[in-house]
Design a protein around this motif. Sequence first.
Motif, PDB file in Angstrom:
ATOM      1  N   TRP C  21       0.828  -1.222   0.000  1.00  0.00           N
ATOM      2  CA  TRP C  21       0.000   0.000   0.000  1.00  0.00           C
ATOM      3  C   TRP C  21       0.853   1.259   0.000  1.00  0.00           C
ATOM      4  O   TRP C  21       0.436   2.295  -0.448  1.00  0.00           O
ATOM      5  CB  TRP C  21      -0.902   0.019   1.236  1.00  0.00           C
ATOM      6  N   GLY C  22       2.041   1.127   0.574  1.00  0.00           N
ATOM      7  CA  GLY C  22       2.899   2.302   0.655  1.00  0.00           C
ATOM      8  C   GLY C  22       3.517   2.684  -0.680  1.00  0.00           C
ATOM      9  O   GLY C  22       3.962   3.801  -0.856  1.00  0.00           O
ATOM     10  N   PRO C  24       3.961   3.850  -4.563  1.00  0.00           N
ATOM     11  CA  PRO C  24       3.220   4.774  -5.418  1.00  0.00           C
ATOM     12  C   PRO C  24       2.319   4.046  -6.417  1.00  0.00           C
ATOM     13  O   PRO C  24       1.242   4.489  -6.712  1.00  0.00           O
ATOM     14  CB  PRO C  24       4.315   5.532  -6.158  1.00  0.00           C
ATOM     15  N   TRP C  27      -0.845   3.232  -4.830  1.00  0.00           N
ATOM     16  CA  TRP C  27      -1.564   4.476  -4.611  1.00  0.00           C
ATOM     17  C   TRP C  27      -2.299   4.867  -5.891  1.00  0.00           C
ATOM     18  O   TRP C  27      -3.435   5.281  -5.867  1.00  0.00           O
ATOM     19  CB  TRP C  27      -0.548   5.531  -4.208  1.00  0.00           C
ATOM     20  N   ARG C  28      -1.646   4.727  -7.010  1.00  0.00           N
ATOM     21  CA  ARG C  28      -2.259   5.056  -8.285  1.00  0.00           C
ATOM     22  C   ARG C  28      -3.463   4.179  -8.577  1.00  0.00           C
ATOM     23  O   ARG C  28      -4.475   4.637  -9.036  1.00  0.00           O
ATOM     24  CB  ARG C  28      -1.237   4.857  -9.403  1.00  0.00           C
ATOM     25  N   LYS C  30      -5.470   2.711  -6.637  1.00  0.00           N
ATOM     26  CA  LYS C  30      -6.599   2.814  -5.720  1.00  0.00           C
ATOM     27  C   LYS C  30      -7.671   3.803  -6.172  1.00  0.00           C
ATOM     28  O   LYS C  30      -8.764   3.829  -5.651  1.00  0.00           O
ATOM     29  CB  LYS C  30      -6.114   3.242  -4.328  1.00  0.00           C
TER      30      LYS C  30
END
Lengths: 189, 189, 189
Positions: C21-22, C24, C27-28, C30
């Motif tokens: 989850w950490g 990038p 993150w994109r 999600k």
Amino acid sequence: MELTRFILALVFFLMMTVGSWGSPNHWRKKRVREPCKKLVFYFHDIIYNGHNSKNATSAIVGTPAWGNRTILAGQNHFGDVVVFDDPITLDNNLHSAPVGRAQGIYIYDKKEIFTAWLGFSFVLNSTQHKGSINFAGADPLMNKTRDISVIGGTGDFFMTRGVATLSTDAFEGEVYFRLRADINLFECW
Amino acid sequence: MELTRFILALVFFLMMTVGSWGSPNHWRKKRVREPCKKLVFYFHDIIYNGHNSKNATSAIVGTPAWGNRTILAGQNHFGDVVVFDDPITLDNNLHSAPVGRAQGIYIYDKKEIFTAWLGFSFVLNSTQHKGSINFAGADPLMNKTRDISVIGGTGDFFMTRGVATLSTDAFEGEVYFRLRADINLFECW
Amino acid sequence: MELTRFILALVFFLMMTVGSWGSPNHWRKKRVREPCKKLVFYFHDIIYNGHNSKNATSAIVGTPAWGNRTILAGQNHFGDVVVFDDPITLDNNLHSAPVGRAQGIYIYDKKEIFTAWLGFSFVLNSTQHKGSINFAGADPLMNKTRDISVIGGTGDFFMTRGVATLSTDAFEGEVYFRLRADINLFECW
């Protein structure tokens, strides 16, 4: 007991780590400057000069009091407003099959040197890309490269943001120029 | 057994917490309205009136049918399009050393009161800041303060977004005005 | 021992999950294409034609060399620059109480068909909404629907981004048109 202490340490470590990830500051730092998409296009501008209405892809539509709409004004064209609908190609050949149109406005905005401000869109319609990319920014066009902002997009480029690096690939008199746009998108949905 | 239950509870708690952080809703809620960068600048606009070509930093380049390009039009200048290249300073003194230029376009767009729409860039080039900040938005200029959007940036302001609060710091006749821009950036890369 | 292995496995699983989850990339991924806010408005444009100065909400302020400012130019109005201050309503009735104004600029930018480029703001001031939404993008207005970008906002729409789908709801001669804007915001603060 060894095991217990080990597990508690792990759990504690996890909570600290996870806790910091939840903070906005951390969230900010996580962003990387690595494009999620890279694109290269060329676009071609032929400005109307009173004699080329068939080929022209752009026209002067506003000038300062001392200007006129068939010759770019003195003082580095300061104040000239140009509307354009330029073909976009994948290579630097004006006669290649266009993959879309660059549509919008540019204005020359400095008396001492050539500088422009751009607000426009790439409207792409090819087998590879369907959608639009919207741009805005300052174009100090005497610099070899200059960066403008990708402020949004639709279709294949839904909600995108990024930076486009422009460079003048050709410049012929005051009628034709060709720009290369290296588009680096940093937000992709 | 006590230990086991304690650890399982912790693990369960962690999973719930972490799970909720992974959801887009949570991601949305985590954003805080705390600027990651704050900047204050002044910019100075001297509009061309037919007699001040040496000092003028802007010029009317479009008007409605009833207007002309050396006097701002009646009806609160409705329809006047102005191109500008204004010096940016750190204080409110026109003669301070500029740290960059504000370049772009503003249009007066309401008949009943003074209101403008802005599309422009700050092109900063000082020891402190190199890069551009791009702006767009409505400017109801009779309000003491008004907010426009920071829609992107390059260089030191790569990919930035935020809000700029404009206020009219001085207004002399119809030739000179000075705006203060309080820039609050909420996305920094 | 069973318990130990079970806990270690859980902890290991958690670390892997949290670790990914950490990154990038995660993150994109999600981001979901589900609006955080949906709005529908209508806006009404009455263009100045030399005879309707009382009712007109917009005016031609730039034209190519072959145009004039009281009749939209030939060649699908290529090069015409229009400044507008149009009432926004919640339904398709021009005479409904306006909830704000659509203010900015549109330019016709193609010789072969009707196409425009838009840069404007919704300035909303009603009991329900106070603030501005800023837009930019290409408007190929012969298409039934077309998407432009929401590039920012202020007040109730602080820092928002999204996509607005425009459709022509009415078109009367060359003087009046009404657009429906379906605004879908995907970034809300």
